[in-house]
Design an enzyme around this catalytic site. Structure first.
Site, PDB file in Angstrom:
ATOM      1  N   GLN A 106       0.796  -1.211  -0.014  1.00  0.00           N
ATOM      2  CA  GLN A 106       0.059   0.082   0.096  1.00  0.00           C
ATOM      3  C   GLN A 106       0.901   1.188   0.047  1.00  0.00           C
ATOM      4  O   GLN A 106       0.211   2.354  -0.223  1.00  0.00           O
ATOM      5  CB  GLN A 106      -0.783  -0.160   1.373  1.00  0.00           C
ATOM      6  CG  GLN A 106      -1.857  -1.161   1.276  1.00  0.00           C
ATOM      7  CD  GLN A 106      -2.507  -1.137   2.882  1.00  0.00           C
ATOM      8  OE1 GLN A 106      -3.316  -0.235   3.010  1.00  0.00           O
ATOM      9  NE2 GLN A 106      -2.243  -2.335   3.286  1.00  0.00           N
ATOM     10  N   HIS A 124      -1.221   1.274  -4.357  1.00  0.00           N
ATOM     11  CA  HIS A 124      -1.643   2.681  -4.381  1.00  0.00           C
ATOM     12  C   HIS A 124      -0.922   3.749  -5.141  1.00  0.00           C
ATOM     13  O   HIS A 124      -0.636   4.987  -4.496  1.00  0.00           O
ATOM     14  CB  HIS A 124      -1.894   3.018  -2.761  1.00  0.00           C
ATOM     15  CG  HIS A 124      -2.909   2.461  -2.074  1.00  0.00           C
ATOM     16  ND1 HIS A 124      -2.928   2.453  -0.733  1.00  0.00           N
ATOM     17  CD2 HIS A 124      -3.960   1.612  -2.701  1.00  0.00           C
ATOM     18  CE1 HIS A 124      -3.985   1.452  -0.364  1.00  0.00           C
ATOM     19  NE2 HIS A 124      -4.403   0.974  -1.369  1.00  0.00           N
TER      20      HIS A 124
HETATM   21  C1  BV8 Z   1     -11.737   2.742  -3.602  1.00  0.00           C
HETATM   22  C2  BV8 Z   1      -2.201   6.577  -1.490  1.00  0.00           C
HETATM   23  C3  BV8 Z   1     -13.695   2.454  -4.989  1.00  0.00           C
HETATM   24  C4  BV8 Z   1      -2.228   8.210  -1.202  1.00  0.00           C
HETATM   25  C5  BV8 Z   1      -3.764   5.711  -0.069  1.00  0.00           C
HETATM   26  C6  BV8 Z   1     -14.993  -0.403   2.105  1.00  0.00           C
HETATM   27  C7  BV8 Z   1     -15.212  -0.125   3.658  1.00  0.00           C
HETATM   28  C8  BV8 Z   1     -14.950   1.154   4.126  1.00  0.00           C
HETATM   29  C9  BV8 Z   1     -14.386   2.150   3.369  1.00  0.00           C
HETATM   30  C10 BV8 Z   1     -14.140   1.716   1.998  1.00  0.00           C
HETATM   31  C11 BV8 Z   1     -14.607   0.489   1.621  1.00  0.00           C
HETATM   32  N1  BV8 Z   1     -14.265   0.736   0.188  1.00  0.00           N
HETATM   33  C12 BV8 Z   1     -13.612   1.747  -0.131  1.00  0.00           C
HETATM   34  C13 BV8 Z   1     -14.012   2.585   0.814  1.00  0.00           C
HETATM   35  C14 BV8 Z   1     -13.262   3.867   1.155  1.00  0.00           C
HETATM   36  C15 BV8 Z   1     -11.615   4.135   1.126  1.00  0.00           C
HETATM   37  C16 BV8 Z   1     -11.347   3.385   2.542  1.00  0.00           C
HETATM   38  O1  BV8 Z   1     -10.856   2.586   2.695  1.00  0.00           O
HETATM   39  N2  BV8 Z   1     -11.379   4.359   3.604  1.00  0.00           N
HETATM   40  C17 BV8 Z   1     -11.042   3.998   4.885  1.00  0.00           C
HETATM   41  C18 BV8 Z   1     -10.243   4.946   5.298  1.00  0.00           C
HETATM   42  C19 BV8 Z   1     -12.242   3.564   5.836  1.00  0.00           C
HETATM   43  N3  BV8 Z   1     -11.146   3.585   0.228  1.00  0.00           N
HETATM   44  C20 BV8 Z   1     -10.760   3.913  -1.053  1.00  0.00           C
HETATM   45  O2  BV8 Z   1     -11.134   5.267  -1.168  1.00  0.00           O
HETATM   46  C21 BV8 Z   1      -9.915   3.153  -2.181  1.00  0.00           C
HETATM   47  N4  BV8 Z   1     -10.698   3.320  -3.262  1.00  0.00           N
HETATM   48  O3  BV8 Z   1     -12.536   2.239  -2.723  1.00  0.00           O
HETATM   49  O4  BV8 Z   1     -12.130   3.170  -4.989  1.00  0.00           O
HETATM   50  C22 BV8 Z   1     -14.623   3.503  -4.864  1.00  0.00           C
HETATM   51  C23 BV8 Z   1     -14.704   4.449  -5.537  1.00  0.00           C
HETATM   52  C24 BV8 Z   1     -15.615   5.353  -5.277  1.00  0.00           C
HETATM   53  C25 BV8 Z   1     -16.330   5.048  -3.973  1.00  0.00           C
HETATM   54  C26 BV8 Z   1     -16.330   4.182  -3.289  1.00  0.00           C
HETATM   55  C27 BV8 Z   1     -15.262   2.968  -3.749  1.00  0.00           C
HETATM   56  C28 BV8 Z   1      -8.499   3.886  -2.489  1.00  0.00           C
HETATM   57  C29 BV8 Z   1      -7.736   3.861  -1.039  1.00  0.00           C
HETATM   58  C30 BV8 Z   1      -6.529   4.192  -1.429  1.00  0.00           C
HETATM   59  C31 BV8 Z   1      -6.010   5.475  -0.896  1.00  0.00           C
HETATM   60  N5  BV8 Z   1      -4.709   6.054  -0.821  1.00  0.00           N
HETATM   61  N6  BV8 Z   1      -2.509   6.095  -0.157  1.00  0.00           N
HETATM   62  C32 BV8 Z   1      -1.016   8.751  -0.289  1.00  0.00           C
HETATM   63  O5  BV8 Z   1      -0.358   7.912   0.365  1.00  0.00           O
HETATM   64  O6  BV8 Z   1      -1.130   9.898  -0.037  1.00  0.00           O
HETATM   65  S1  BV8 Z   1      -4.359   4.984   1.529  1.00  0.00           S
HETATM   66  C33 BV8 Z   1      -2.855   5.261   2.489  1.00  0.00           C
HETATM   67  O7  BV8 Z   1      -3.197   5.069   3.955  1.00  0.00           O
HETATM   68  C34 BV8 Z   1      -1.670   4.227   2.506  1.00  0.00           C
HETATM   69  O8  BV8 Z   1      -1.482   3.655   1.000  1.00  0.00           O
HETATM   70  C35 BV8 Z   1      -2.384   2.903   3.317  1.00  0.00           C
HETATM   71  O9  BV8 Z   1      -3.298   2.149   2.447  1.00  0.00           O
HETATM   72  C36 BV8 Z   1      -3.298   3.745   4.273  1.00  0.00           C
HETATM   73  C37 BV8 Z   1      -2.617   3.908   5.487  1.00  0.00           C
HETATM   74  O10 BV8 Z   1      -2.917   2.433   6.025  1.00  0.00           O
HETATM   75  P1  BV8 Z   1      -1.741   1.471   6.793  1.00  0.00           P
HETATM   76  O11 BV8 Z   1      -0.488   1.581   5.659  1.00  0.00           O
HETATM   77  O12 BV8 Z   1      -2.332   0.486   7.225  1.00  0.00           O
HETATM   78  O13 BV8 Z   1      -1.089   2.561   7.866  1.00  0.00           O
HETATM   79  P2  BV8 Z   1      -1.567   2.920   9.276  1.00  0.00           P
HETATM   80  O14 BV8 Z   1      -0.880   4.414   9.626  1.00  0.00           O
HETATM   81  O15 BV8 Z   1      -3.045   2.816   9.148  1.00  0.00           O
HETATM   82  O16 BV8 Z   1      -1.069   1.915  10.277  1.00  0.00           O
HETATM   83  C38 BV8 Z   1       0.164   1.477  10.422  1.00  0.00           C
HETATM   84  C39 BV8 Z   1       0.229   0.164  10.915  1.00  0.00           C
HETATM   85  O17 BV8 Z   1       1.713  -0.362  11.251  1.00  0.00           O
HETATM   86  C40 BV8 Z   1      -0.324   0.207  12.436  1.00  0.00           C
HETATM   87  O18 BV8 Z   1      -1.163  -0.999  12.666  1.00  0.00           O
HETATM   88  C41 BV8 Z   1       0.874   0.066  13.494  1.00  0.00           C
HETATM   89  O19 BV8 Z   1       0.583  -0.540  14.480  1.00  0.00           O
HETATM   90  C42 BV8 Z   1       1.809  -0.775  12.502  1.00  0.00           C
HETATM   91  N7  BV8 Z   1       3.297  -0.301  12.884  1.00  0.00           N
HETATM   92  C43 BV8 Z   1       3.667   0.882  13.376  1.00  0.00           C
HETATM   93  N8  BV8 Z   1       5.326   0.744  13.349  1.00  0.00           N
HETATM   94  C44 BV8 Z   1       5.481  -0.748  12.882  1.00  0.00           C
HETATM   95  C45 BV8 Z   1       4.396  -1.212  12.461  1.00  0.00           C
HETATM   96  N9  BV8 Z   1       4.275  -2.717  11.734  1.00  0.00           N
HETATM   97  C46 BV8 Z   1       5.467  -3.234  11.783  1.00  0.00           C
HETATM   98  N10 BV8 Z   1       6.714  -2.887  12.158  1.00  0.00           N
HETATM   99  C47 BV8 Z   1       6.784  -1.476  12.854  1.00  0.00           C
HETATM  100  N11 BV8 Z   1       7.947  -0.850  13.094  1.00  0.00           N
END
Ligand code: BV8
Length: 257
Positions: A106, A124
């Site tokens: 991602q 992404h």
């Molecule tokens: C879409 C690029 C079709 C840009 C990114 C179903 C249910 C609910 C919502 C939706 C659904 N389907 C679609 C949606 C809407 C939406 C979505 O998912 N919303 C969420 C927030 C609820 N999805 C979309 O919009 C997607 N498109 O569905 O299109 C569509 C079209 C129209 C209408 C409807 C549907 C597009 C999603 C992509 C968006 N772009 N990135 C940019 O980077 O600027 S997302 C971006 O945020 C990242 O790429 C990544 O995906 C996300 C962050 O998440 P994580 O990577 O998991 O990171 P996070 O910070 O959350 O967590 C970090 C983790 O690491 C933690 O657990 C932590 O404990 C852990 N960690 C910390 N340190 C360490 C570690 N692990 C290991 N080692 C360590 N040292």
């Protein structure tokens, strides 16, 4: 942070030895130990008062193009200065023990490619690619200079259609790239082991991959120091940072079976 229990690592290592195809699905946590903030980490500087999910939308870009474009160039600068940590090298080393390794990320930081992983699917997009807003005309990344200071940067205009140039990433509400999605979903359905590293499992459709692998009978291994939305469906949980757990796994593969 203590290393996961040895028996847990042994169990995962023996599954990796058996597997013909391993998928390594990574999120922002994979890049944390290389100094790249996760989406959960608060933003700093000019962008401190914004929620990343707000900035990563076409709407935000239309409303404030210089703010959003500046944010992406700042992130590109941070990423260019980063060095892939030992966890990335471990993912590359996996290719010596498993016939097929597919990285499905991602992350838009390109660190897996820079570390040398052979097969990387960027769901992404990438901070190193650009195209125009209106017609997705490709725009040469080298034409987008590194800003001298962090802040707002007016996006250039497309030489073909005049619309503003935007980063080649997938914004919220936008569809993921078809080829990468097809290859990632197919690999998830065929893998023997899926390592799910550093993701909160909150962003869809990427968050669906571990369930596809699980339902197809794969061992799903979560590598994360904290519980996540995916912990409940993981077969095995390795509670630790990617930079420690992944090398510990490979060390077991290097040792006697
Ligand atoms: C879409 C690029 C079709 C840009 C990114 C179903 C249910 C609910 C919502 C939706 C659904 N389907 C679609 C949606 C809407 C939406 C979505 O998912 N919303 C969420 C927030 C609820 N999805 C979309 O919009 C997607 N498109 O569905 O299109 C569509 C079209 C129209 C209408 C409807 C549907 C597009 C999603 C992509 C968006 N772009 N990135 C940019 O980077 O600027 S997302 C971006 O945020 C990242 O790429 C990544 O995906 C996300 C962050 O998440 P994580 O990577 O998991 O990171 P996070 O910070 O959350 O967590 C970090 C983790 O690491 C933690 O657990 C932590 O404990 C852990 N960690 C910390 N340190 C360490 C570690 N692990 C290991 N080692 C360590 N040292």
């Amino acid at each position: 942070m203590a290393e996961p229990d040895a028996s847990v690592l042994d169990a995962v290592a023996s599954a990796l030895r058996e597997a013909r195809l391993v998928v390594v699905a990574t999120g922002a946590g994979m890049s944390r130990e290389s100094g790249i903030p996760t989406f959960r980490d608060a933003l700093t500087g000019l962008w401190a008062r914004f929620d990343p999910a707000e900035l990563a939308t076409e709407d935000a870009f239309r409303r404030a193009p210089a703010r959003v474009f500046g944010w992406y160039l700042w992130r590109r600068k941070v990423v260019r200065a980063a060095v892939p940590h030992a966890g990335y090298d471990a993912v590359v080393a996996l290719e010596r023990f498993v016939p097929h390794v597919v990285v499905v990320t991602q992350n838009v930081d390109g660190l897996h490619r820079r570390a040398g992983s052979g097969r990387v699917l960027e769901l992404h997009g990438s901070l190193e690619r650009f195209h125009c807003l209106a017609a997705r005309h490709a725009y040469p990344a080298e034409a987008v200079a590194e800003p001298l200071e962090d802040g707002e940067v007016e996006p250039p205009a497309c030489p073909h259609c005049g619309s503003p140039i935007r980063p080649g990433v997938v914004w919220f509400g936008e569809l993921l790239p078809e080829r990468e999605v097809a290859a990632a979903w197919e690999a998830a359905a065929r893998c023997g082991v899926m390592l799910v590293v550093g993701t909160s499992g909150l962003v869809h459709p990427a968050a669906a991959l571990p369930r596809i692998a699980r339902d197809a009978g794969a061992m799903v291994v979560e590598v994360n120091p904290e519980p996540s939305d995916l912990s409940s469906l993981a077969t095995v949980v390795c509670r630790g940072p990617a930079g420690a757990v992944l090398p510990a796994l490979v060390a077991r593969l290097e040792g006697p079976a």
